[in-house]
Design a protein around this motif. Structure first.
Motif, PDB file in Angstrom:
ATOM      1  N   ALA A 239       0.848  -1.262   0.136  1.00 45.77           N
ATOM      2  CA  ALA A 239       0.101  -0.016  -0.149  1.00 45.77           C
ATOM      3  C   ALA A 239       0.775   1.346  -0.257  1.00 45.77           C
ATOM      4  O   ALA A 239       0.378   2.492  -0.221  1.00 45.77           O
ATOM      5  CB  ALA A 239      -1.128   0.023   1.240  1.00 45.77           C
ATOM      6  N   ARG A 240       2.092   1.118   0.283  1.00 44.81           N
ATOM      7  CA  ARG A 240       3.021   2.122   0.173  1.00 44.81           C
ATOM      8  C   ARG A 240       2.699   3.508   1.115  1.00 44.81           C
ATOM      9  O   ARG A 240       2.778   4.654   0.588  1.00 44.81           O
ATOM     10  CB  ARG A 240       3.554   2.519  -1.264  1.00 44.81           C
ATOM     11  CG  ARG A 240       4.005   1.541  -1.995  1.00 44.81           C
ATOM     12  CD  ARG A 240       4.238   1.945  -3.461  1.00 44.81           C
ATOM     13  NE  ARG A 240       4.881   0.970  -4.044  1.00 44.81           N
ATOM     14  CZ  ARG A 240       5.820   0.850  -4.820  1.00 44.81           C
ATOM     15  NH1 ARG A 240       6.751   1.942  -4.984  1.00 44.81           N
ATOM     16  NH2 ARG A 240       6.479  -0.211  -5.408  1.00 44.81           N
ATOM     17  N   PRO A 241       2.540   3.195   2.290  1.00 45.37           N
ATOM     18  CA  PRO A 241       2.583   4.251   3.187  1.00 45.37           C
ATOM     19  C   PRO A 241       3.685   4.903   3.671  1.00 45.37           C
ATOM     20  O   PRO A 241       4.746   4.380   3.212  1.00 45.37           O
ATOM     21  CB  PRO A 241       1.906   3.693   4.579  1.00 45.37           C
ATOM     22  CG  PRO A 241       2.519   2.429   4.565  1.00 45.37           C
ATOM     23  CD  PRO A 241       2.553   1.998   3.159  1.00 45.37           C
ATOM     24  N   GLY A 242       3.859   6.146   3.974  1.00 44.34           N
ATOM     25  CA  GLY A 242       5.235   6.873   4.268  1.00 44.34           C
ATOM     26  C   GLY A 242       5.848   6.060   5.298  1.00 44.34           C
ATOM     27  O   GLY A 242       7.148   5.764   5.242  1.00 44.34           O
ATOM     28  N   VAL A 243       5.178   5.646   6.311  1.00 41.75           N
ATOM     29  CA  VAL A 243       5.708   4.916   7.654  1.00 41.75           C
ATOM     30  C   VAL A 243       4.968   3.704   7.714  1.00 41.75           C
ATOM     31  O   VAL A 243       3.780   3.908   7.993  1.00 41.75           O
ATOM     32  CB  VAL A 243       5.890   5.841   8.816  1.00 41.75           C
ATOM     33  CG1 VAL A 243       6.357   5.133   9.756  1.00 41.75           C
ATOM     34  CG2 VAL A 243       6.760   7.232   8.364  1.00 41.75           C
ATOM     35  N   LEU A 244       5.707   2.665   7.937  1.00 43.38           N
ATOM     36  CA  LEU A 244       4.893   1.289   8.613  1.00 43.38           C
ATOM     37  C   LEU A 244       5.900   1.213   9.865  1.00 43.38           C
ATOM     38  O   LEU A 244       6.705   0.823   9.811  1.00 43.38           O
ATOM     39  CB  LEU A 244       5.132   0.341   7.641  1.00 43.38           C
ATOM     40  CG  LEU A 244       4.628  -1.025   8.048  1.00 43.38           C
ATOM     41  CD1 LEU A 244       3.060  -0.889   8.578  1.00 43.38           C
ATOM     42  CD2 LEU A 244       4.929  -2.363   7.018  1.00 43.38           C
TER      43      LEU A 244
ATOM     44  N   ALA B 293      10.247  -2.892   2.218  1.00 46.83           N
ATOM     45  CA  ALA B 293       9.776  -1.657   2.477  1.00 46.83           C
ATOM     46  C   ALA B 293      10.934  -0.689   1.817  1.00 46.83           C
ATOM     47  O   ALA B 293      10.463   0.269   1.262  1.00 46.83           O
ATOM     48  CB  ALA B 293       9.651  -1.373   4.051  1.00 46.83           C
ATOM     49  N   GLU B 294      12.045  -1.015   2.004  1.00 52.03           N
ATOM     50  CA  GLU B 294      13.051  -0.142   1.662  1.00 52.03           C
ATOM     51  C   GLU B 294      13.007  -0.242  -0.123  1.00 52.03           C
ATOM     52  O   GLU B 294      13.036   1.186  -0.751  1.00 52.03           O
ATOM     53  CB  GLU B 294      14.552  -0.613   1.821  1.00 52.03           C
ATOM     54  CG  GLU B 294      15.688   0.387   1.664  1.00 52.03           C
ATOM     55  CD  GLU B 294      16.814  -0.294   1.862  1.00 52.03           C
ATOM     56  OE1 GLU B 294      18.005   0.256   1.205  1.00 52.03           O
ATOM     57  OE2 GLU B 294      17.107  -1.193   2.804  1.00 52.03           O
ATOM     58  N   ALA B 295      12.707  -1.286  -0.631  1.00 51.22           N
ATOM     59  CA  ALA B 295      12.555  -1.235  -2.128  1.00 51.22           C
ATOM     60  C   ALA B 295      11.182  -0.359  -2.342  1.00 51.22           C
ATOM     61  O   ALA B 295      11.460   0.075  -3.653  1.00 51.22           O
ATOM     62  CB  ALA B 295      12.509  -2.736  -2.810  1.00 51.22           C
ATOM     63  N   ALA B 296      10.191  -0.264  -1.792  1.00 55.24           N
ATOM     64  CA  ALA B 296       8.808   0.447  -2.111  1.00 55.24           C
ATOM     65  C   ALA B 296       9.060   1.794  -1.534  1.00 55.24           C
ATOM     66  O   ALA B 296       8.133   2.366  -1.763  1.00 55.24           O
ATOM     67  CB  ALA B 296       7.725  -0.423  -1.324  1.00 55.24           C
ATOM     68  N   GLY B 297      10.161   2.199  -0.959  1.00 50.66           N
ATOM     69  CA  GLY B 297      10.138   3.562  -0.408  1.00 50.66           C
ATOM     70  C   GLY B 297       9.499   3.694   0.834  1.00 50.66           C
ATOM     71  O   GLY B 297       8.972   4.910   1.078  1.00 50.66           O
ATOM     72  N   VAL B 298       9.020   2.923   1.500  1.00 51.02           N
ATOM     73  CA  VAL B 298       8.287   2.995   2.970  1.00 51.02           C
ATOM     74  C   VAL B 298       9.312   2.833   3.814  1.00 51.02           C
ATOM     75  O   VAL B 298      10.300   2.092   3.983  1.00 51.02           O
ATOM     76  CB  VAL B 298       7.495   1.705   2.853  1.00 51.02           C
ATOM     77  CG1 VAL B 298       6.896   1.681   4.350  1.00 51.02           C
ATOM     78  CG2 VAL B 298       6.454   1.758   1.730  1.00 51.02           C
ATOM     79  N   HIS B 299       9.107   3.881   5.093  1.00 51.06           N
ATOM     80  CA  HIS B 299      10.001   3.834   6.025  1.00 51.06           C
ATOM     81  C   HIS B 299       9.572   2.701   7.254  1.00 51.06           C
ATOM     82  O   HIS B 299       8.389   3.120   7.721  1.00 51.06           O
ATOM     83  CB  HIS B 299      10.213   4.981   6.702  1.00 51.06           C
ATOM     84  CG  HIS B 299      10.974   5.202   7.891  1.00 51.06           C
ATOM     85  ND1 HIS B 299      12.307   5.185   7.984  1.00 51.06           N
ATOM     86  CD2 HIS B 299      10.654   5.460   9.043  1.00 51.06           C
ATOM     87  CE1 HIS B 299      12.843   5.297   8.982  1.00 51.06           C
ATOM     88  NE2 HIS B 299      11.898   5.414   9.813  1.00 51.06           N
ATOM     89  N   LEU B 300      10.339   1.728   7.499  1.00 54.94           N
ATOM     90  CA  LEU B 300       9.726   0.585   8.282  1.00 54.94           C
ATOM     91  C   LEU B 300      10.392   0.897   9.515  1.00 54.94           C
ATOM     92  O   LEU B 300      11.598   0.945   9.688  1.00 54.94           O
ATOM     93  CB  LEU B 300      10.101  -0.753   8.072  1.00 54.94           C
ATOM     94  CG  LEU B 300       9.664  -1.841   8.918  1.00 54.94           C
ATOM     95  CD1 LEU B 300       8.155  -2.170   8.682  1.00 54.94           C
ATOM     96  CD2 LEU B 300      10.347  -3.290   8.449  1.00 54.94           C
ATOM     97  N   VAL B 301       9.689   1.019  10.724  1.00 55.20           N
ATOM     98  CA  VAL B 301      10.079   1.256  12.031  1.00 55.20           C
ATOM     99  C   VAL B 301       9.582   0.010  12.856  1.00 55.20           C
ATOM    100  O   VAL B 301       8.377  -0.294  13.016  1.00 55.20           O
ATOM    101  CB  VAL B 301       9.290   2.325  12.729  1.00 55.20           C
ATOM    102  CG1 VAL B 301       9.967   2.647  14.163  1.00 55.20           C
ATOM    103  CG2 VAL B 301       9.767   3.786  11.960  1.00 55.20           C
TER     104      VAL B 301
END
Length: 128
Positions: free
Chosen positions: A68-73, A98-106
């Motif tokens: 879904a490519r949110p800014g932050v997951l 997440a990195e490949a999709a441009g999502v910041h994973l926390v």
């Protein structure tokens, strides 16, 4: 002597093995729930044990949210009682996706001692 070699009680046959429950069947609780969702951020709360029996559901939830490519997951592990190697592998895989999709994973261990210990060990193994 293994269980299948135990003597049988007078004329009682053992049940067919295909109808026996798994020794450690996962509970009905999926172990994760969506706690917050907006266009920019998603928070997934993970509870219980994250091991080989429960990790498939967690992987599916994380994959769905990364797509879904949110800014932050944010993955909240504060209520996790056990975080096994299978769970760590899923978190690492989610991080790569997440990195490949441009999502910041926390990944937030919260107050879970199990999650804190597992993530600290992972950091040491990765030389951080």
């Amino acid at each position: 002597m293994t269980p299948h070699e135990w003597p049988r009680a007078g004329g009682v046959e053992s049940p067919p093995s295909d109808r026996l429950p798994a020794p450690r069947a996962p509970s009905d609780d999926p172990g994760s729930r969506l706690r917050w969702k907006s266009a920019d951020a998603v928070v997934v709360e993970v509870t219980g044990e994250v091991d080989l029996c429960t990790v498939a559901r967690l992987a599916a939830v994380l994959d769905e949210h990364v797509r879904a490519r949110p800014g932050v997951l944010r993955v909240d592990l504060g209520q996790v009682g056990f975080l096994g190697a299978a769970g760590i592998r899923v978190l690492l895989r989610a991080g790569r996706h997440a990195e490949a999709a441009g999502v910041h994973l926390v990944v937030d261990p919260g107050g879970s001692r199990a999650a804190i210990r597992a993530l600290e060990l992972l950091d040491r193994l990765q030389g951080r």
